[in-house]
Design a protein around this motif. Structure first.
Motif, short mmCIF file in Angstrom:
data_model
loop_
_atom_site.label_atom_id
_atom_site.label_comp_id
_atom_site.label_asym_id
_atom_site.label_seq_id
_atom_site.Cartn_x
_atom_site.Cartn_y
_atom_site.Cartn_z
N THR A 1 0.91 -1.13 -0.12
CA THR A 1 0.13 0.09 0.07
C THR A 1 1.06 1.24 -0.04
N PRO A 2 0.92 2.10 -1.04
CA PRO A 2 1.82 3.40 -1.26
C PRO A 2 1.34 4.27 0.07
N HIS A 3 2.63 5.00 0.65
CA HIS A 3 2.28 5.92 1.54
C HIS A 3 1.84 7.42 0.59
N ARG A 4 1.19 8.14 1.27
CA ARG A 4 0.68 9.51 0.58
C ARG A 4 1.59 10.45 1.09
N ILE A 5 2.43 10.90 0.19
CA ILE A 5 3.58 12.02 0.51
C ILE A 5 3.31 13.41 -0.24
N ASP B 1 0.75 10.62 4.67
CA ASP B 1 1.61 9.81 5.69
C ASP B 1 2.79 10.62 5.96
N GLY B 2 3.24 11.71 5.13
CA GLY B 2 4.46 12.27 5.52
C GLY B 2 4.48 13.57 4.70
N ILE B 3 5.54 14.23 4.73
CA ILE B 3 5.72 15.76 3.83
C ILE B 3 7.28 16.09 3.74
N LEU C 1 2.28 14.90 11.25
CA LEU C 1 2.63 13.90 10.21
C LEU C 1 4.23 14.19 10.21
N PRO C 2 4.94 13.04 10.07
CA PRO C 2 6.51 13.22 9.77
C PRO C 2 6.66 14.30 8.68
N VAL C 3 7.56 15.11 9.14
CA VAL C 3 8.10 16.16 8.35
C VAL C 3 9.73 16.28 8.25
N VAL C 4 10.04 16.16 6.71
CA VAL C 4 11.51 16.62 6.50
C VAL C 4 11.66 17.87 5.93
N ALA C 5 12.68 18.54 6.25
CA ALA C 5 12.63 20.19 6.07
C ALA C 5 14.10 20.06 5.02
N VAL C 6 13.81 20.75 3.95
CA VAL C 6 14.96 21.16 3.15
C VAL C 6 15.11 22.54 2.86
N GLY C 7 16.51 22.94 2.83
CA GLY C 7 16.47 24.36 2.70
C GLY C 7 17.96 24.89 2.83
N SER C 8 18.21 26.22 3.12
CA SER C 8 19.51 26.68 3.33
C SER C 8 20.25 26.43 4.52
#
Length: 399
Positions: free
Chosen positions: A9-13, A63-65, A83-90
């Motif tokens: 079952t795919p996770h919805r991201i 399910d995540g971001i 929800l589980p969150v991974v941040a991307v940036g400077s």
């Protein structure tokens, strides 16, 4: 009796990025590479118009971001997300500027700027400047690059020449270019200019071309992003620092994959260094004593592939053909025609290596009078035909 394994079952991201920016697009590409290289099954939410839509994100039944935290609105909208969150940036000089509750994958601004600066030093330059963006919350990453630039120059006992300019918008465009041109004219020459993005580097190049400031003899320009779109919009190819954006995307996807399995990485920070530099004409600086040769080469770089002749170059410089030829012999040990031909040949080699055009199209686009003439030039200068050259570079250009 063996049963076939059930489908995963795919996770919805949700991917909260602005894919109008090359930086965000390449991070998304890195996420895609991770998915293709693993058995991870994700159902990705990314707006069809490629713009980040935040309205109702708190009601996202997923399910995540993975999100671009360089946009303050995104960071605010996801604060306290269940929800589980991974941040991307400077990256930030001040550690308190990082979010404390989510893992953060950052482009290493200090290394980006240091790589550009070291490249300009290697080109023989001793004066340096930076073209940045106006101070704003959404431009915090640009201000971090300013800090890195100031730190480098302060260590060398030099003053940091920084011009932020105006925001890029139609109403102030003319005023912005006028201010930029005045700033460039006032800089000590020759000077290496680091632009915080390729877009800002293109503005510097445009101002130099309009003002007749030779690039790279008087102003060498390097951007950050290695944006292919920018390269198609400039007469003089722009050098650029290649960010590790795809690696950032892969790393972000890997962390979120672990978080979906129960792992937690609150406050973890991973800095990703740049990949390298795409060195092109805008930083191939050669110290020259003759202003006539500098001005001539500035004209040749822009128009060599349009079939210009020596007389047109001399007219642009404002001297006689014989005088210009003498300056070229002294400075470059070649004729004006040979310099024009060298640029046409370089352009033809680049097109053949990219395999984007046939030999006949390359001859036309690079200003050769005929396909036969281009063949003759290749045989004389490189000892091979255009097709043979293309076959020689095919393995390296495919990597």
């Amino acid at each position: 009796m063996n049963r076939a394994p059930s489908a995963q079952t795919p996770h919805r991201i949700a991917l909260l990025f602005n894919a109008n920016k090359v930086y965000d697009r390449e991070i998304i590409t890195g996420i895609g590479h991770y998915l293709r290289s693993t058995r991870v099954a994700w159902d990705l939410f990314l707006e069809e118009d490629f713009r980040c839509r935040l309205a109702g994100i708190e009601r996202f039944a997923g399910d995540g971001i993975i999100a671009d935290f360089d946009d303050p609105a995104v960071a605010d909208a996801l604060r306290g997300s269940p929800l589980p969150v991974v941040a991307v940036g400077s990256s930030f000089e001040d550690p308190s500027h990082y979010p404390s509750d989510v893992p953060y994958i950052a482009t290493d601004n200090e290394k980006l700027v240091s790589l550009a600066w070291t490249h300009l030093i290697g080109a023989g330059l001793q004066n340096f400047a930076m073209y940045s963006l106006p101070a704003a919350q959404e431009n915090r990453w640009a201000q971090q690059r300013e800090l890195a630039f100031e730190k480098l120059l302060r260590a060398e006992g030099l003053d940091a020449q920084i011009h932020r300019g105006l925001p890029t918008s139609a109403p102030v465009w003319n005023q912005s270019i006028e201010q930029l041109t005045e700033w460039l004219r006032a800089l000590p020459k020759p000077v290496g200019v680091i632009a915080v993005t390729d877009g800002r580097a293109r503005h510097v190049l445009q101002a130099c071309l309009t003002a007749g400031i030779p690039v790279p003899e008087q102003v060498a320009i390097i951007g950050i992003d290695n944006d292919p779109l920018t390269r198609t919009l400039t007469r003089i190819p722009l050098s650029s620092v290649i960010q590790g954006t795809e690696e950032m995307g892969r790393t972000a996807a890997h962390l979120l994959h672990q978080m979906l399995r129960g792992a937690r990485f609150p406050g973890q920070r991973i800095l990703v260094p740049p990949v390298g530099i795409n060195v092109l004409e805008s930083t191939r600086h050669e110290p020259l004593s003759s202003p006539h040769v500098m001005r001539a080469r500035h004209f040749i770089r822009q128009y060599a592939c349009q079939g210009i002749k020596t007389e047109q170059v001399a007219d642009y410089v404002g001297v006689s053909r014989s005088s210009l030829e003498e300056h070229f012999r002294r400075e470059l040990q070649c004729t004006v025609h040979q310099e024009i031909l060298r640029h046409k040949l370089d352009a033809a080699k680049a097109l053949l290596a990219s395999r984007d055009a046939s030999s006949a199209e390359v001859a036309i686009r690079c200003g050769f009078t005929s396909l036969q003439y281009m063949y003759a030039v290749f045989k004389r200068e490189l000892g091979c035909t255009p097709r043979e050259y293309q076959e020689q570079v095919a393995p390296s250009s495919a990597n």
